[in-house]
Design a protein around this motif. Sequence first.
Motif, PDB file in Angstrom:
ATOM      1  N   ASP A  44       0.830  -1.209   0.000  1.00  0.00           N
ATOM      2  CA  ASP A  44       0.000   0.000   0.000  1.00  0.00           C
ATOM      3  C   ASP A  44       0.866   1.260   0.000  1.00  0.00           C
ATOM      4  N   GLU A  45       1.860   1.276   0.874  1.00  0.00           N
ATOM      5  CA  GLU A  45       2.692   2.484   1.018  1.00  0.00           C
ATOM      6  C   GLU A  45       3.488   2.770  -0.249  1.00  0.00           C
ATOM      7  N   GLU A  46       4.002   1.738  -0.884  1.00  0.00           N
ATOM      8  CA  GLU A  46       4.767   1.928  -2.125  1.00  0.00           C
ATOM      9  C   GLU A  46       3.868   2.481  -3.223  1.00  0.00           C
ATOM     10  N   LEU A  47       2.681   1.916  -3.368  1.00  0.00           N
ATOM     11  CA  LEU A  47       1.774   2.386  -4.418  1.00  0.00           C
ATOM     12  C   LEU A  47       1.274   3.798  -4.106  1.00  0.00           C
ATOM     13  N   LEU A  48       1.106   4.119  -2.828  1.00  0.00           N
ATOM     14  CA  LEU A  48       0.715   5.473  -2.442  1.00  0.00           C
ATOM     15  C   LEU A  48       1.768   6.488  -2.897  1.00  0.00           C
ATOM     16  N   THR A  59      -4.330   9.054  -2.053  1.00  0.00           N
ATOM     17  CA  THR A  59      -5.220   7.983  -1.607  1.00  0.00           C
ATOM     18  C   THR A  59      -4.595   6.630  -1.939  1.00  0.00           C
ATOM     19  N   TYR A  60      -5.014   5.646  -1.161  1.00  0.00           N
ATOM     20  CA  TYR A  60      -4.629   4.281  -1.478  1.00  0.00           C
ATOM     21  C   TYR A  60      -5.448   3.816  -2.678  1.00  0.00           C
ATOM     22  N   THR A  61      -4.878   2.916  -3.445  1.00  0.00           N
ATOM     23  CA  THR A  61      -5.568   2.351  -4.603  1.00  0.00           C
ATOM     24  C   THR A  61      -5.067   0.932  -4.809  1.00  0.00           C
ATOM     25  N   ASP A  62      -5.807   0.151  -5.584  1.00  0.00           N
ATOM     26  CA  ASP A  62      -5.360  -1.220  -5.818  1.00  0.00           C
ATOM     27  C   ASP A  62      -4.442  -1.332  -7.028  1.00  0.00           C
ATOM     28  N   ILE A  63      -4.556  -0.392  -7.985  1.00  0.00           N
ATOM     29  CA  ILE A  63      -3.729  -0.468  -9.192  1.00  0.00           C
ATOM     30  C   ILE A  63      -3.483   0.914  -9.773  1.00  0.00           C
ATOM     31  N   ILE A  64      -2.286   1.078 -10.304  1.00  0.00           N
ATOM     32  CA  ILE A  64      -1.959   2.229 -11.144  1.00  0.00           C
ATOM     33  C   ILE A  64      -1.430   1.653 -12.447  1.00  0.00           C
ATOM     34  N   THR A  65      -1.977   2.129 -13.538  1.00  0.00           N
ATOM     35  CA  THR A  65      -1.598   1.644 -14.860  1.00  0.00           C
ATOM     36  C   THR A  65      -0.779   2.706 -15.576  1.00  0.00           C
TER      37      THR A  65
END
Length: 142
Positions: A44-48, A59-65
């Motif tokens: 979560d923290e890395e994607l944030l 915001t937290y999210t499940d995916i970034i494309t």
Amino acid sequence: MVVFVDGDVPCRVDRRRDVKAWLKAVASFHCCRLGDLSIVACSDEELLKYNRTYLDHDTYTDIITFDQSEGKHVSGDLLISFERVSENADKQGVVFQEELRRVMVHGLLHLAGFKDKSAADARKMRAAEDHALAMFHGAQQG
């Protein structure tokens, strides 16, 4: 070519050969050709951090494309929060790998041109996800 990448967490994707063939079939179904696709496992923290840096979202999210497609030749990087996928799987009452496939195909569908910002587009995206998941399960039957 589809590659699975350990980010700051292990990329726990089961049945990798099946998933690769399925993603290629989904792209083909949508009249696209699958190029290079990286599926990167994140916390979560890395994607944030990516969400803040590249999308200016806090915001937290499940995916970034990250789209590197050229026309109907779809390529890109799918950065996926495995923590978010696990939590969403619990909330939806599905197993982790099923929710992970939904998130992976969600990213692929973005690369193929699907949007999800409006309610109408989100419904089309969800229908395409459902169809893709049925393709995965149908391929396993035969």
